[in-house]
Design a protein around this motif. Structure first.
Motif, PDB file in Angstrom:
ATOM      1  N   SER A  18       0.841  -1.202   0.000  1.00 39.93           N
ATOM      2  CA  SER A  18       0.000   0.000   0.000  1.00 39.93           C
ATOM      3  C   SER A  18       0.874   1.248   0.000  1.00 39.93           C
ATOM      4  CB  SER A  18      -0.909   0.010   1.231  1.00 39.93           C
ATOM      5  OG  SER A  18      -1.817  -1.054   1.187  1.00 39.93           O
ATOM      6  N   GLY A  19       0.474   2.236  -0.787  1.00 39.25           N
ATOM      7  CA  GLY A  19       1.194   3.503  -0.857  1.00 39.25           C
ATOM      8  C   GLY A  19       2.279   3.557  -1.919  1.00 39.25           C
ATOM      9  N   ASP A  20       2.626   2.418  -2.525  1.00 42.08           N
ATOM     10  CA  ASP A  20       3.622   2.444  -3.600  1.00 42.08           C
ATOM     11  C   ASP A  20       3.064   3.171  -4.812  1.00 42.08           C
ATOM     12  OD1 ASP A  20       5.490   1.186  -2.068  1.00 42.08           O
ATOM     13  OD2 ASP A  20       5.436  -0.715  -3.153  1.00 42.08           O
ATOM     14  N   LYS A  21       3.957   3.630  -5.678  1.00 46.85           N
ATOM     15  CA  LYS A  21       3.561   4.457  -6.824  1.00 46.85           C
ATOM     16  C   LYS A  21       4.182   3.940  -8.114  1.00 46.85           C
ATOM     17  CE  LYS A  21       3.305   8.441  -3.798  1.00 46.85           C
ATOM     18  NZ  LYS A  21       3.912   9.690  -3.396  1.00 46.85           N
ATOM     19  N   LEU A  22       3.545   4.293  -9.214  1.00 52.59           N
ATOM     20  CA  LEU A  22       4.045   3.946 -10.539  1.00 52.59           C
ATOM     21  C   LEU A  22       4.174   5.201 -11.375  1.00 52.59           C
ATOM     22  CD1 LEU A  22       1.743   1.607  -9.660  1.00 52.59           C
ATOM     23  CD2 LEU A  22       2.881   0.537 -11.573  1.00 52.59           C
ATOM     24  N   LEU A  23       5.217   5.249 -12.174  1.00 54.24           N
ATOM     25  CA  LEU A  23       5.408   6.330 -13.132  1.00 54.24           C
ATOM     26  C   LEU A  23       4.834   5.861 -14.463  1.00 54.24           C
ATOM     27  CD1 LEU A  23       6.594   9.040 -14.057  1.00 54.24           C
ATOM     28  CD2 LEU A  23       8.710   7.803 -14.566  1.00 54.24           C
ATOM     29  N   ILE A  24       3.918   6.649 -15.002  1.00 53.74           N
ATOM     30  CA  ILE A  24       3.295   6.354 -16.280  1.00 53.74           C
ATOM     31  C   ILE A  24       3.730   7.433 -17.260  1.00 53.74           C
ATOM     32  CG2 ILE A  24       1.103   5.971 -17.464  1.00 53.74           C
ATOM     33  CD1 ILE A  24       1.631   4.117 -14.976  1.00 53.74           C
ATOM     34  N   THR A  25       4.327   7.014 -18.364  1.00 51.00           N
ATOM     35  CA  THR A  25       4.710   7.943 -19.418  1.00 51.00           C
ATOM     36  C   THR A  25       4.081   7.458 -20.714  1.00 51.00           C
ATOM     37  OG1 THR A  25       6.829   8.322 -18.320  1.00 51.00           O
ATOM     38  CG2 THR A  25       6.638   9.072 -20.604  1.00 51.00           C
ATOM     39  N   TYR A  26       3.435   8.375 -21.426  1.00 46.80           N
ATOM     40  CA  TYR A  26       2.862   8.003 -22.714  1.00 46.80           C
ATOM     41  C   TYR A  26       3.202   9.073 -23.751  1.00 46.80           C
ATOM     42  CZ  TYR A  26      -1.098  11.061 -21.393  1.00 46.80           C
ATOM     43  OH  TYR A  26      -1.878  12.113 -21.011  1.00 46.80           O
TER      44      TYR A  26
END
Length: 104
Positions: A93-101
């Motif tokens: 819980s609380g982890d994040k992802l970087l999304i690049t498009y």
């Protein structure tokens, strides 16, 4: 091509989060990567709100560690990938992802 990026937090592990609710966004490429600051080792990518990383139902990929990522590219270089059709989850819980498009 024009790049766009956003950070997606996963408030509760085991509950997938949609990349965006804006289904009008279409892109040529989509890159998903875990942040180095994450506490957990794994993030997951799926194609539905109810995908299950444990059973594998609807799961596309497990991303294990910050050195791995998941990239989708349109073979004909047209804006045909819709980020709203993808969901992410994390082992912690609380982890994040970087999304690049990239939009062509």
């Amino acid at each position: 091509m024009q790049p766009f990026s956003l950070v997606i937090p996963v408030p509760s592990a085991g509950t997938p989060v949609q990349l965006t609710t804006d289904s009008s966004i279409a892109c040529v490429s989509l890159l998903i990567k875990a942040l180095a600051s994450n506490a957990g080792p794994t993030v997951h990518v799926g194609r539905a709100a109810n995908f299950n990383a444990t059973s594998g139902a609807g799961l596309i990929v497990d991303i294990n560690g910050v050195d791995q990522s998941f990239l989708i590219q349109a073979s004909d270089n047209t804006n045909r990938i819709v980020p709203a059709q993808y969901w992410v989850d994390a082992a912690t819980s609380g982890d994040k992802l970087l999304i690049t498009y990239w939009v062509g």
